[in-house]
Design a protein around this motif. Structure first.
Motif, PDB file in Angstrom:
ATOM      1  N   GLU A 121      20.153   7.888 -10.186  1.00 10.77           N
ATOM      2  CA  GLU A 121      20.298   8.738  -9.001  1.00 10.77           C
ATOM      3  C   GLU A 121      19.193   8.391  -8.017  1.00 10.77           C
ATOM      4  O   GLU A 121      18.057   8.171  -8.414  1.00 10.77           O
ATOM      5  CB  GLU A 121      20.143  10.210  -9.390  1.00 10.77           C
ATOM      6  N   GLU A 122      19.572   8.361  -6.742  1.00 12.03           N
ATOM      7  CA  GLU A 122      18.560   8.142  -5.706  1.00 12.03           C
ATOM      8  C   GLU A 122      18.133   9.475  -5.158  1.00 12.03           C
ATOM      9  O   GLU A 122      18.962  10.349  -4.905  1.00 12.03           O
ATOM     10  CB  GLU A 122      19.185   7.327  -4.565  1.00 12.03           C
ATOM     11  N   MET A 123      16.849   9.636  -4.933  1.00 11.91           N
ATOM     12  CA  MET A 123      16.387  10.898  -4.354  1.00 11.91           C
ATOM     13  C   MET A 123      15.031  10.724  -3.702  1.00 11.91           C
ATOM     14  O   MET A 123      14.364   9.701  -3.887  1.00 11.91           O
ATOM     15  CB  MET A 123      16.350  11.995  -5.417  1.00 11.91           C
ATOM     16  N   GLY A 160      13.818   4.121   3.257  1.00 18.45           N
ATOM     17  CA  GLY A 160      14.279   5.478   3.561  1.00 18.45           C
ATOM     18  C   GLY A 160      13.597   6.558   2.740  1.00 18.45           C
ATOM     19  O   GLY A 160      14.099   7.677   2.623  1.00 18.45           O
ATOM     20  N   GLY A 161      12.467   6.232   2.145  1.00 25.31           N
ATOM     21  CA  GLY A 161      11.708   7.233   1.393  1.00 25.31           C
ATOM     22  C   GLY A 161      12.365   7.643   0.079  1.00 25.31           C
ATOM     23  O   GLY A 161      12.089   8.714  -0.449  1.00 25.31           O
ATOM     24  N   MET A 162      13.253   6.764  -0.424  1.00 24.69           N
ATOM     25  CA  MET A 162      13.969   7.138  -1.647  1.00 24.69           C
ATOM     26  C   MET A 162      13.413   6.410  -2.882  1.00 24.69           C
ATOM     27  O   MET A 162      12.985   5.259  -2.807  1.00 24.69           O
ATOM     28  CB  MET A 162      15.459   6.798  -1.516  1.00 24.69           C
ATOM     29  N   THR A 201      11.858   4.356 -10.320  1.00 23.67           N
ATOM     30  CA  THR A 201      11.400   3.131  -9.664  1.00 23.67           C
ATOM     31  C   THR A 201      11.041   3.421  -8.224  1.00 23.67           C
ATOM     32  O   THR A 201      11.797   4.061  -7.477  1.00 23.67           O
ATOM     33  CB  THR A 201      12.460   2.014  -9.684  1.00 23.67           C
ATOM     34  N   VAL A 202       9.863   2.920  -7.847  1.00 25.98           N
ATOM     35  CA  VAL A 202       9.413   3.029  -6.463  1.00 25.98           C
ATOM     36  C   VAL A 202       9.336   1.602  -5.936  1.00 25.98           C
ATOM     37  O   VAL A 202       8.531   0.804  -6.429  1.00 25.98           O
ATOM     38  CB  VAL A 202       8.027   3.715  -6.373  1.00 25.98           C
ATOM     39  N   GLU A 215       0.798  -1.214   0.000  1.00 23.17           N
ATOM     40  CA  GLU A 215       0.000   0.000   0.000  1.00 23.17           C
ATOM     41  C   GLU A 215       0.836   1.272   0.000  1.00 23.17           C
ATOM     42  O   GLU A 215       0.539   2.223  -0.721  1.00 23.17           O
ATOM     43  CB  GLU A 215      -0.917  -0.006   1.224  1.00 23.17           C
ATOM     44  N   GLN A 216       1.929   1.210   0.773  1.00 28.16           N
ATOM     45  CA  GLN A 216       2.778   2.409   0.872  1.00 28.16           C
ATOM     46  C   GLN A 216       3.430   2.743  -0.476  1.00 28.16           C
ATOM     47  O   GLN A 216       3.457   3.885  -0.911  1.00 28.16           O
ATOM     48  CB  GLN A 216       3.892   2.150   1.891  1.00 28.16           C
ATOM     49  N   ILE A 217       3.943   1.692  -1.111  1.00 24.87           N
ATOM     50  CA  ILE A 217       4.582   1.885  -2.417  1.00 24.87           C
ATOM     51  C   ILE A 217       3.552   2.359  -3.435  1.00 24.87           C
ATOM     52  O   ILE A 217       3.782   3.301  -4.207  1.00 24.87           O
ATOM     53  CB  ILE A 217       5.253   0.576  -2.890  1.00 24.87           C
TER      54      ILE A 217
END
Ligand code: ATP
Ligand code: MG
Length: 570
Positions: free
Chosen positions: A549-551, A535-537, A527-528, A481-483
């Protein structure tokens, strides 16, 4: 758009019938499906790419002052008879009769129709110039439709036609189109060259082909690395090198060269360079023998030869034909005392004390001198250009490359308007035929050419301006659900900011999603997945560079939309 609802049938296997990469990838990536030879349906994903090209073309044509109209595809034969093209066009023109026995054809191009419109509606120099264009489906019954959209029978073309009061004004219209085409292909994100399409004088040339550079191009072109010069191999003019100090002419001398028929073996035997040998090639020009002289290290360019001789066809004579024409076996022919028509490459005129065949088996002549020992009908540029030649415009270094013709601009002059009595009244009261130009772009071919130029083993790498979607969001676990919430939020926000996004919300394994994203060639991939939970990235990856890049979501939303809008603006 959500992937789960998109009609986008991709294929895992490479379809056997497709010979070139763009065709293969278009079938695999769900662009097109074949209905019959050279006739395709554009599925939604392919149509979206086609529309991108159309939009750029439309904007730039409008900017250049052209006006869009839409002409019929079915055309009456009578119009085509006025210009004589109904008979002349050949089998590419699909002819048929309707229920009233009226002869008709499917439009392969629209010079006749547009000239008919203009001659009916425009009568004064005050109405000119005018440039009218359309983006429309053409039909040409190509003998060998192939390579998918590259050479179809039914295809989408932008065709424009300009009408002017004079040659000079027509040249202004031409230059405007030249500029517009440069902007169009630049905005499409393609590497291209405008290539002179006629053998006319450098500088004053009013026919250019626009070539997208790609390995699978049908045409070899020569381009300068220092200036804008580019030309078809067949037309590339060779600049004659400045003459060296002229040596004194020596007396001819016959030498035995047993069994030495090839340039290399004669040179080796006599200890000379190939550049000191005059090579004599016998051709059949529309069936009649002509001998062509080039330096031993050069190749005859057959199209140049054909143009010089003004014949429809030239073909290298085989051994028997050569012997029949000259009485000499291949390998020993030379210009001295040869009784057939003789033409020579311009370079030969400056050769001194050269070696040539003696017109006798197993013999060559030394110290052959053009002018003294033989005359030719004409000296002309007859050889193939090489990368050792200097650029004919600036002297810079040349390179060979392959190109796909995506556009062609052409000054027509008054050939159509005269035949169709399309005239206007000039300012001095006299009646004059319109001076015309025509300008085509193979819109559907542009899509294919873009893929030929931009792909890797995994699939398409769309130039951003042509991509059906600018970004794809991979939801790696739609059941979490979060993703799922994060992916949807990102999607909604990007859409709100005007980004074209595809949200991959399918219930598929991550591996399959990565593969499809690469295949489809969407420029940015987000990509999620697990990292978001930890970590919310999220990850942002460029399809072109592969850089990841991760963000955070916020960071992503602050950088991506402007990156995209910057890239599509020129
Ligand atoms: P080609 O030499 O490739 O046959 P052409 O000289 O017949 O081209 P034009 O009549 O100048 O082409 O047409 C304008 C443009 O339409 C071409 O530059 C090309 O991009 C495109 N085009 C021509 N024929 C086809 C085709 N069969 N399929 C797709 N595009 C085409
Ligand atoms: Mg053609």
């Amino acid at each position: 758009m959500r992937y789960s609802q998109l009609f986008l049938p991709t294929l895992k296997e490479t379809p056997a019938e497709a010979e070139v990469i763009s065709h293969r990838l278009m079938l695999r990536a769900g662009f097109i499906r074949k209905l019959s030879a050279g006739v395709y349906t554009y599925l939604p994903y392919g149509l979206a790419a086609l529309r991108r090209v159309e939009q750029i073309v439309r904007e730039e044509m409008n900017r250049a002052g052209a006006q869009e109209l839409l002409m019929p595809m079915v055309q009456p034969a009578d119009l085509w008879k006025e210009t004589g093209r109904y008979e002349k066009y050949g089998p590419e023109l699909l002819r048929f009769t309707d229920r009233h026995e009226r002869e008709s054809c499917l439009g392969p191009t629209h010079e006749e129709v547009i000239t008919d419109i203009v001659r009916r509606e425009l009568h004064s120099y005050r109405d000119l110039p005018v440039n009218l264009y359309q983006i429309q489906t053409k039909f040409r019954d190509e003998i060998r439709p192939r390579f998918g959209l590259m050479r179809g029978r039914e295809f989408v073309m932008k065709d424009a036609y300009s009408f002017d009061v004079s040659d000079e004004q027509a040249e202004v219209s031409y230059m405007k189109m030249h500029e517009a085409y440069k902007r169009i292909f630049t905005r499409c994100g393609l590497t291209f060259r405008a290539v002179q399409a006629d053998s006319g004088a450098i500088g004053g040339n009013f026919s250019h082909e626009f070539m997208v550079l790609a390995k699978t191009g049908e045409d070899t072109i020569v381009v300068c690395t220092a200036c804008e010069y580019a030309a078809n191999m067949e037309k590339a003019e060779v600049r004659l090198a400045a003459g060296e100090d002229v040596a004194a002419m020596l007396e001819p001398e016959k030498v035995e060269t047993p069994g030495r028929r090839k340039v290399e073996s004669v040179c080796e035997f006599l200890g000379i360079e190939a550049s000191q040998l005059i090579k004599t090639m016998v051709y059949l020009a529309d069936g009649k023998p002509v001998a062509v002289l080039v330096r031993g290290d050069r190749e005859v360019q057959e199209v140049k030869l054909k143009n010089l001789l003004g014949v429809a066809d030239v073909e290298l004579a085989d051994d028997k034909q050569t012997f029949d024409a000259t009485g000499v076996p291949t390998g020993y022919i030379g210009p001295v005392g040869l009784a057939i028509r003789l033409v020579a490459d311009q370079e030969v005129a400056g050769m001194r004390n050269a070696v040539a065949g003696a017109n006798e088996k197993n013999y060559h002549l030394r110290n052959v001198n053009p002018g003294r020992d033989f005359q030719v009908e004409s000296y002309a540029d007859l050889r193939q250009i090489t990368t050792d030649d200097p650029c004919p415009l600036c002297g810079g270094r040349l390179e060979l490359t392959e190109g796909i013709e995506v556009g062609h601009i052409f000054k027509l002059g008054t050939s159509y308007s005269e035949k169709m009595q399309a005239v206007f009244q000039d300012s001095d009261g006299s009646e004059k035929p319109f001076v015309m130009g025509c300008y085509g772009i193979g819109v559907s071919r542009v899509v294919a050419a873009a893929i030929e130029q931009n792909h890797d083993d995994n699939g398409i790498i769309f130039p951003l301006p042509l991509a059906p979607f600018q970004t794809i969001i991979l939801n790696l676990d739609p059941r979490d659900e979060q993703i799922d919430t994060a992916a949807r939020k990102l999607y909604a926000e990007l859409v709100r900011q005007g980004v074209e996004v595809l949200l991959d919300d399918r219930d598929e394994r991550p591996g399959a999603k990565f593969k499809d994203a690469d295949l489809l060639g969407i420029p940015y991939r987000i990509t999620v997945g697990k990292k978001y939970l930890q970590g919310g990235m999220v990850e942002l990856r460029s399809r072109k560079t592969g850089v990841v890049e991760e963000m955070s979501l916020d960071q992503l939303l602050s950088v991506l939309p402007s990156m995209i809008s910057d890239a599509i603006r020129i």
